[in-house]
Design an enzyme around this catalytic site. Sequence first.
Site, PDB file in Angstrom:
ATOM      1  N   GLU A 108       0.832  -1.211   0.000  1.00  9.91           N
ATOM      2  CA  GLU A 108       0.000   0.000   0.000  1.00  9.91           C
ATOM      3  C   GLU A 108       0.868   1.264   0.000  1.00  9.91           C
ATOM      4  O   GLU A 108       0.650   2.185  -0.792  1.00  9.91           O
ATOM      5  CB  GLU A 108      -0.902  -0.007   1.245  1.00  9.91           C
ATOM      6  CG  GLU A 108      -1.751   1.228   1.401  1.00  9.91           C
ATOM      7  CD  GLU A 108      -2.836   1.327   0.340  1.00  9.91           C
ATOM      8  OE1 GLU A 108      -3.806   0.585   0.432  1.00  9.91           O
ATOM      9  OE2 GLU A 108      -2.708   2.148  -0.589  1.00  9.91           O
TER      10      GLU A 108
ATOM     11  N   ASP B  61       1.196   4.073  -2.958  1.00 14.00           N
ATOM     12  CA  ASP B  61       0.794   5.456  -2.721  1.00 14.00           C
ATOM     13  C   ASP B  61       1.909   6.451  -3.055  1.00 14.00           C
ATOM     14  O   ASP B  61       1.639   7.513  -3.617  1.00 14.00           O
ATOM     15  CB  ASP B  61       0.326   5.633  -1.269  1.00 14.00           C
ATOM     16  CG  ASP B  61      -0.906   4.787  -0.950  1.00 14.00           C
ATOM     17  OD1 ASP B  61      -1.546   4.292  -1.889  1.00 14.00           O
ATOM     18  OD2 ASP B  61      -1.212   4.618   0.250  1.00 14.00           O
TER      19      ASP B  61
ATOM     20  N   SER C  85      -7.449   1.841  -3.653  1.00 15.78           N
ATOM     21  CA  SER C  85      -6.164   2.343  -3.156  1.00 15.78           C
ATOM     22  C   SER C  85      -5.304   2.921  -4.272  1.00 15.78           C
ATOM     23  O   SER C  85      -4.463   3.778  -4.022  1.00 15.78           O
ATOM     24  CB  SER C  85      -5.368   1.204  -2.536  1.00 15.78           C
ATOM     25  OG  SER C  85      -5.846   0.903  -1.268  1.00 15.78           O
TER      26      SER C  85
END
Length: 562
Positions: free
Chosen positions: A283, A287, A481
């Site tokens: 994640e 990002d 996400s």
Amino acid sequence: MARVSLLLASFVSLAVASPAFKTFIAQETIPSAPEGFANLGPAAADAVINLRMALPSKDAAGLHAALLDVSDPKSANYGKHLSKDEIHSVFFLAPTADAVSTVQDSWLSSKGLVGKVSAGTGDWLSVSVNVSTANELLSAKYETFQHIEPGKTYNRAPSYSLPSEVASLIDHIHPTVVFNSPLSLGPVLSAPGLVADATPSSCATTITPACLQSLYNIPKTKVTAAAGNSIAVAGFIDQYANSADLKSFLTKFRTDMSSSTTFTLQTLDGGSNPQSASQAGVEADLDVQYTIGVATGVPVSFVSVGDNWQDGDLEGFLDIVNFLSDEDDIPPVMTTSYGENESDMTKTLAFKLCDAYAAFGARGVSAIFTSGDGGVSGAQSVSCSKYKPTFPSGCPFLTSVGSVHGISPETASTFSSGGFSNYWGIPDYQADAAAAFLTAQGTKNSGLFNASGRGFPDVAAQGENVQIVSGGTTGGVDGTSCAAPIFASVIALINNDLIASGQSPLGFLNPWLYANADALNDVTAGSNPGCSKSGFAAVSGWDPVTGLGTPDYNKLRAAAGL
Ligand SMILES: *[C@@H]1O[C@H](CO)[C@@H](O)[C@H](O)[C@H]1NC(C)=O
Ligand SMILES: *[C@@H]1O[C@H](CO)[C@@H](O)[C@H](O)[C@H]1NC(C)=O
Ligand SMILES: *[C@@H]1O[C@H](CO)[C@@H](O)[C@H](O)[C@H]1NC(C)=O
């Protein structure tokens, strides 16, 4: 002996001098722990709990009005964002004087306790006590609950009370009745499907920064960072952003950019960012790679929130807001790819956090969140009888981003969470868009969702087989996400030009977005099934799967007056 009697004497006089705090009024209660939590019995009396007390704000409704006043393009005050002091110390979110004096100066101090005032908003008091003191303070019975999956234990009180003198001066206390932690919406690195040189046909199945540049007209040219412009990337649950992975990613996918472009690190609550390949978080890598690799030249800060508390992760969600609000140069964009089910939050806590996002917007920050990965079944795919909205997407003062895949046409991802909040009503800026959707939908899905709730997501972006490098491996990830950092990057690039030309950043986006729906690519294919039902359909205009659609940098830039 003498010392003991002296001590006793001083206790007696204290008790006489201060209010009694003896009559308790029941506050919040839940019938049982949520599914998945086993009750292990009374919590250890000496276990430490950091009680967070939400104090009522002076004027939350005033803050909401002030936010819309600076965020609605039709308003004379559009773009005239407020200062930190205006929001936090002077009016709006600052706690009422009554709350501070009675809770802090009378109640807590009568127990020999001193509450710590939260940074930033100042409307939370925290005090570390052991379970036996917490039980006494709140006339509660803290118990230990274990979540079946990660096996993590939490001390929670299924009900709590407050002395009559302070009951109306505290909105909510955490941790008490709220169990869940903000979970990563959980992208998993799948089989490599690496395509470095994007072509129209490869972009149909494999997303790289080059695909996004071509699909959304995002410029490749590095911008000169405008003063104060940046993107804050929120990192939770020990998700670490790996610099070597970022370098490989840029080397593979942004051959036109310096591969040593990196992020700055900010930490709170004991957060850190260790760099071994085995600790790289999918994640966190996603990002930072899809902000640095898309918003070319815009500074990115990775904000790693540690878990320096005893009872769950929710505190991190609150602390990052207070941490950033306390900065004088607050980043104009914050992107967060974490969330949870709305029903797992109490309204009191959800409203308090939502007000903090409203304060962000009033300061000129675009707070951007993923909508969730469970279609209509919530944050994650689960069985359900009614559609489950997610938190914080239901909060009307932030921008929620859903997911699409494919390019001709872009099609809703089946996992793209969307629907209608049970906590917040339809905001004015969305009224026409939501009404049009509901009318067109007719009786489909009726009884499964709250037709008077705020609809989400607001927008969407690509979220399937998005190529990243994590732990040295290149592969594709799926999830909303992916979509949030991509959308955040488009906004940060527009902000850069606005700030460079002496204008305000976009701030809270929704009133502007809904007034400029034509600047987004409407998505009219796909749906988000869940709860063994077909879910909502992506249709012409706004829908609770892909919102208003995906970004078109050129059109959004024009809508921003550039
Ligand atoms: C809890 O804290 C109080 C106040 O500091 C202390 O008097 C008491 O002994 C503690 N109880 C336990 C079980 O640790
Ligand atoms: C959402 O709720 C379901 C139970 O209804 C639970 O299994 C799931 O873990 C929750 N998801 C999150 C992210 O809290
Ligand atoms: C539906 O949403 C409205 C508006 O937020 C809220 O007042 C109402 O309580 C919700 N109904 C249910 C059953 O949750």
